[in-house]
Design a protein around this motif. Structure first.
Motif, PDB file in Angstrom:
ATOM      1  N   GLY A  55      29.041  49.958  44.679  1.00  0.00           N
ATOM      2  CA  GLY A  55      29.607  50.610  43.500  1.00  0.00           C
ATOM      3  C   GLY A  55      30.368  49.633  42.627  1.00  0.00           C
ATOM      4  O   GLY A  55      30.853  48.608  43.105  1.00  0.00           O
ATOM      5  N   GLN A  56      30.457  49.976  41.342  1.00  0.00           N
ATOM      6  CA  GLN A  56      31.079  49.085  40.369  1.00  0.00           C
ATOM      7  C   GLN A  56      32.172  49.794  39.570  1.00  0.00           C
ATOM      8  O   GLN A  56      31.984  50.937  39.153  1.00  0.00           O
ATOM      9  N   LEU A  57      33.253  49.082  39.347  1.00  0.00           N
ATOM     10  CA  LEU A  57      34.271  49.480  38.392  1.00  0.00           C
ATOM     11  C   LEU A  57      34.137  48.501  37.235  1.00  0.00           C
ATOM     12  O   LEU A  57      34.179  47.277  37.446  1.00  0.00           O
ATOM     13  N   ILE A  58      33.948  49.025  36.032  1.00  0.00           N
ATOM     14  CA  ILE A  58      33.742  48.164  34.864  1.00  0.00           C
ATOM     15  C   ILE A  58      34.889  48.413  33.887  1.00  0.00           C
ATOM     16  O   ILE A  58      34.854  49.340  33.081  1.00  0.00           O
ATOM     17  N   PRO A  59      35.946  47.582  33.992  1.00  0.00           N
ATOM     18  CA  PRO A  59      37.097  47.741  33.105  1.00  0.00           C
ATOM     19  C   PRO A  59      36.769  47.247  31.695  1.00  0.00           C
ATOM     20  O   PRO A  59      35.827  46.478  31.506  1.00  0.00           O
ATOM     21  N   PRO A  60      37.570  47.649  30.702  1.00  0.00           N
ATOM     22  CA  PRO A  60      37.352  47.155  29.342  1.00  0.00           C
ATOM     23  C   PRO A  60      37.488  45.633  29.281  1.00  0.00           C
ATOM     24  O   PRO A  60      38.403  45.063  29.882  1.00  0.00           O
ATOM     25  N   PHE A  61      36.569  44.989  28.586  1.00  0.00           N
ATOM     26  CA  PHE A  61      36.622  43.555  28.306  1.00  0.00           C
ATOM     27  C   PHE A  61      36.553  42.664  29.546  1.00  0.00           C
ATOM     28  O   PHE A  61      36.976  41.519  29.508  1.00  0.00           O
ATOM     29  N   GLU A  62      36.050  43.189  30.671  1.00  0.00           N
ATOM     30  CA  GLU A  62      35.970  42.401  31.904  1.00  0.00           C
ATOM     31  C   GLU A  62      34.598  42.561  32.544  1.00  0.00           C
ATOM     32  O   GLU A  62      33.861  43.498  32.247  1.00  0.00           O
ATOM     33  N   GLU A  63      34.278  41.650  33.443  1.00  0.00           N
ATOM     34  CA  GLU A  63      33.048  41.741  34.219  1.00  0.00           C
ATOM     35  C   GLU A  63      33.187  42.857  35.244  1.00  0.00           C
ATOM     36  O   GLU A  63      34.310  43.196  35.655  1.00  0.00           O
ATOM     37  N   PRO A  64      32.066  43.443  35.710  1.00  0.00           N
ATOM     38  CA  PRO A  64      32.136  44.491  36.730  1.00  0.00           C
ATOM     39  C   PRO A  64      32.789  43.990  38.025  1.00  0.00           C
ATOM     40  O   PRO A  64      32.586  42.849  38.437  1.00  0.00           O
ATOM     41  N   ILE A  65      33.565  44.861  38.631  1.00  0.00           N
ATOM     42  CA  ILE A  65      34.160  44.620  39.944  1.00  0.00           C
ATOM     43  C   ILE A  65      33.252  45.374  40.922  1.00  0.00           C
ATOM     44  O   ILE A  65      33.079  46.588  40.789  1.00  0.00           O
ATOM     45  N   VAL A  66      32.650  44.667  41.890  1.00  0.00           N
ATOM     46  CA  VAL A  66      31.611  45.256  42.735  1.00  0.00           C
ATOM     47  C   VAL A  66      32.080  45.397  44.181  1.00  0.00           C
ATOM     48  O   VAL A  66      32.584  44.436  44.772  1.00  0.00           O
ATOM     49  N   GLY A  67      31.880  46.606  44.725  1.00  0.00           N
ATOM     50  CA  GLY A  67      32.180  46.881  46.124  1.00  0.00           C
ATOM     51  C   GLY A  67      33.587  47.415  46.323  1.00  0.00           C
ATOM     52  O   GLY A  67      34.521  47.013  45.623  1.00  0.00           O
ATOM     53  N   PRO A  68      33.746  48.340  47.272  1.00  0.00           N
ATOM     54  CA  PRO A  68      35.043  48.978  47.499  1.00  0.00           C
ATOM     55  C   PRO A  68      36.189  48.004  47.777  1.00  0.00           C
ATOM     56  O   PRO A  68      37.298  48.192  47.276  1.00  0.00           O
ATOM     57  N   GLU A  69      35.937  46.951  48.544  1.00  0.00           N
ATOM     58  CA  GLU A  69      37.005  46.003  48.873  1.00  0.00           C
ATOM     59  C   GLU A  69      37.502  45.285  47.612  1.00  0.00           C
ATOM     60  O   GLU A  69      38.710  45.168  47.389  1.00  0.00           O
ATOM     61  N   ALA A  70      36.585  44.813  46.794  1.00  0.00           N
ATOM     62  CA  ALA A  70      36.961  44.128  45.552  1.00  0.00           C
ATOM     63  C   ALA A  70      37.625  45.101  44.575  1.00  0.00           C
ATOM     64  O   ALA A  70      38.574  44.731  43.874  1.00  0.00           O
ATOM     65  N   ILE A  71      37.152  46.343  44.544  1.00  0.00           N
ATOM     66  CA  ILE A  71      37.745  47.351  43.656  1.00  0.00           C
ATOM     67  C   ILE A  71      39.182  47.631  44.076  1.00  0.00           C
ATOM     68  O   ILE A  71      40.087  47.688  43.240  1.00  0.00           O
ATOM     69  N   ALA A  72      39.429  47.787  45.371  1.00  0.00           N
ATOM     70  CA  ALA A  72      40.794  48.039  45.863  1.00  0.00           C
ATOM     71  C   ALA A  72      41.716  46.884  45.482  1.00  0.00           C
ATOM     72  O   ALA A  72      42.844  47.103  45.026  1.00  0.00           O
ATOM     73  N   ALA A  73      41.249  45.645  45.669  1.00  0.00           N
ATOM     74  CA  ALA A  73      42.067  44.473  45.333  1.00  0.00           C
ATOM     75  C   ALA A  73      42.361  44.433  43.833  1.00  0.00           C
ATOM     76  O   ALA A  73      43.495  44.152  43.417  1.00  0.00           O
ATOM     77  N   TYR A  74      41.356  44.727  43.011  1.00  0.00           N
ATOM     78  CA  TYR A  74      41.536  44.734  41.561  1.00  0.00           C
ATOM     79  C   TYR A  74      42.563  45.799  41.152  1.00  0.00           C
ATOM     80  O   TYR A  74      43.484  45.529  40.377  1.00  0.00           O
ATOM     81  N   LEU A  75      42.404  47.004  41.682  1.00  0.00           N
ATOM     82  CA  LEU A  75      43.329  48.087  41.331  1.00  0.00           C
ATOM     83  C   LEU A  75      44.747  47.757  41.769  1.00  0.00           C
ATOM     84  O   LEU A  75      45.711  48.047  41.055  1.00  0.00           O
TER      85      LEU A  75
END
Length: 147
Positions: A55-75
């Motif tokens: 899964g991907q989180l795609i924030p404004p003006f940034e590259e997609p954050i891919v995978g639950p672990e990376a998404i948690a760290a980003y958030l």
């Protein structure tokens, strides 16, 4: 009856780890509601667990954050103190069997409030394939945020 429940409603009162309930006009998907509730509560691991493995989180003006672990760290780094306020949305089935859910609302931080749109892509089991976050503010509104 749960002894902590209200005698009139049989509802258990929220605890510190129970996120505040969210209701979105036109959208009744549990995973989307929990996305906003857990993110607002700062429960970023729980938020990221709603995403599919790729899964991907795609924030404004940034590259997609891919995978639950990376998404948690980003958030954890970027979303502390944000209060997401989804207001209304619509659900559209796609030919591939997924659903697109468009939601409009706002995000409030300690410094500003901005209009935001979210585009969720859900699998049949409601796992989140992607969330694209778009700023809906005008250029003038965005420029005023810099002051």
């Amino acid at each position: 009856m749960n002894r902590n429940a209200s005698p009139l409603t049989n509802e258990v009162p929220p605890t510190d780890d129970t996120p505040e309930a969210i209701a979105i006009e036109g959208v009744d998907r549990d995973k989307i509601r929990r996305y906003f509730e857990t993110l607002n509560a700062g429960q970023f691991e729980r938020t990221s667990s709603l995403f599919a493995p790729q899964g991907q989180l795609i924030p404004p003006f940034e590259e997609p954050i891919v995978g639950p672990e990376a998404i948690a760290a980003y958030l954890q780094q970027e979303a502390r103190g944000m209060n997401l306020r989804p207001k209304r949305g619509e659900i559209t089935a796609t030919a591939g069997g997924t659903e697109e859910v468009k939601i409009s609302g706002e995000v409030k931080t300690a410094l500003f409030t901005v209009k935001v749109g979210w585009l969720f892509i859900l699998e049949r089991d409601e796992q989140i394939l992607s969330v694209t976050v778009k700023l809906l503010a005008s250029l003038a509104e965005l420029a005023s945020l810099r002051r």
